[in-house]
Design an enzyme around this catalytic site. Structure first.
Site, PDB file in Angstrom:
ATOM      1  N   HIS A  17       0.903  -1.199   0.111  1.00 47.75           N
ATOM      2  CA  HIS A  17      -0.143   0.091   0.134  1.00 47.75           C
ATOM      3  C   HIS A  17       0.627   1.315  -0.292  1.00 47.75           C
ATOM      4  O   HIS A  17       0.497   2.195  -0.739  1.00 47.75           O
ATOM      5  CB  HIS A  17      -1.010   0.028   1.398  1.00 47.75           C
ATOM      6  CG  HIS A  17      -2.243  -1.159   1.330  1.00 47.75           C
ATOM      7  ND1 HIS A  17      -2.375  -1.479   3.036  1.00 47.75           N
ATOM      8  CD2 HIS A  17      -2.957  -1.761  -0.056  1.00 47.75           C
ATOM      9  CE1 HIS A  17      -2.818  -3.063   2.075  1.00 47.75           C
ATOM     10  NE2 HIS A  17      -3.328  -2.328   1.130  1.00 47.75           N
ATOM     11  N   LYS A  41     -16.411  -7.459   2.859  1.00 46.92           N
ATOM     12  CA  LYS A  41     -14.811  -8.455   3.823  1.00 46.92           C
ATOM     13  C   LYS A  41     -15.207  -7.733   5.133  1.00 46.92           C
ATOM     14  O   LYS A  41     -16.168  -7.148   5.922  1.00 46.92           O
ATOM     15  CB  LYS A  41     -13.321  -7.834   3.528  1.00 46.92           C
ATOM     16  CG  LYS A  41     -13.178  -7.506   2.260  1.00 46.92           C
ATOM     17  CD  LYS A  41     -12.043  -6.609   1.848  1.00 46.92           C
ATOM     18  CE  LYS A  41     -11.104  -6.982   0.805  1.00 46.92           C
ATOM     19  NZ  LYS A  41     -10.221  -6.027   0.419  1.00 46.92           N
ATOM     20  N   ARG A  90      -0.422  -6.459  -8.115  1.00 41.35           N
ATOM     21  CA  ARG A  90       0.737  -6.794  -8.499  1.00 41.35           C
ATOM     22  C   ARG A  90       0.975  -7.483  -9.235  1.00 41.35           C
ATOM     23  O   ARG A  90       2.256  -8.068  -9.761  1.00 41.35           O
ATOM     24  CB  ARG A  90       0.211  -7.472  -7.590  1.00 41.35           C
ATOM     25  CG  ARG A  90       0.311  -6.924  -5.604  1.00 41.35           C
ATOM     26  CD  ARG A  90      -0.122  -7.868  -4.769  1.00 41.35           C
ATOM     27  NE  ARG A  90      -1.641  -7.233  -5.408  1.00 41.35           N
ATOM     28  CZ  ARG A  90      -2.367  -8.546  -4.151  1.00 41.35           C
ATOM     29  NH1 ARG A  90      -1.815  -8.832  -3.264  1.00 41.35           N
ATOM     30  NH2 ARG A  90      -3.864  -8.718  -4.360  1.00 41.35           N
ATOM     31  N   SER A 128      -2.519  -8.436   2.266  1.00 38.12           N
ATOM     32  CA  SER A 128      -3.517  -7.771   3.157  1.00 38.12           C
ATOM     33  C   SER A 128      -3.124  -8.779   3.661  1.00 38.12           C
ATOM     34  O   SER A 128      -3.964  -8.975   5.315  1.00 38.12           O
ATOM     35  CB  SER A 128      -4.379  -6.984   3.659  1.00 38.12           C
ATOM     36  OG  SER A 128      -4.077  -5.297   3.547  1.00 38.12           O
TER      37      SER A 128
END
Length: 152
Positions: A17, A41, A90, A128
């Site tokens: 991040h 989430k 990513r 995360s």
């Protein structure tokens, strides 16, 4: 003033991040790092804890602001005069997921652009979710999170 939003759950904030925010800083007058309420989430850490970690992580950067929101990302942008959403990538799976969201956001608010930043190759494995798993099993996560924060 060119403002950009980097939204996420930041549960917890990672070096990945931080890498994306630091890449965006030279391009914008202000980068808002905001914790959004993602109904999909279940978080491990409280909103207050995550917000505090972001404040510590970016304390040295005067043009980074920390906020929270509970609406669609594009609605937050409209309400705050933000024309750019920044997202980190990513790999190709991230691109596919993020590009779909960018297209939907463009349908809702054509004036808001999404800008993708490729993560540093050393950050490609950090997520995360991965960090939460490591925390759950009491493993050291210090090499995946900003040095400004500690996770007990």
């Amino acid at each position: 003033m060119k403002k950009a939003l980097f939204a996420g759950s930041f549960d917890p904030v990672t070096l990945g991040h931080k890498d994306i925010v630091l890449k965006a800083l030279p391009l914008f007058d202000e980068v808002i790092v905001a914790i959004g309420n993602n109904t999909e989430k279940k978080t491990m850490f409280s909103l207050e804890q995550r917000s505090e970690w972001l404040k510590k992580t970016f304390a040295a950067y005067k043009n980074v602001k920390i906020d929270t929101f509970d609406c669609l990302t594009v609605d937050y942008c409209k309400e705050n005069g933000i024309k750019y959403i920044i997202r980190g990538l990513r790999n190709e799976l991230d691109y596919s997921y993020e590009n779909n969201i960018a297209c939907i956001n463009k349908e809702i608010a054509s004036e808001i652009e999404t800008i993708f930043f490729a993560s540093d190759i050393k950050m490609n494995v950090i997520s995360s979710s991965f960090v939460r798993e490591m925390i759950l099993y009491k493993k050291d996560v210090s090499k995946y999170i900003p040095e400004e924060i500690t996770i007990e």
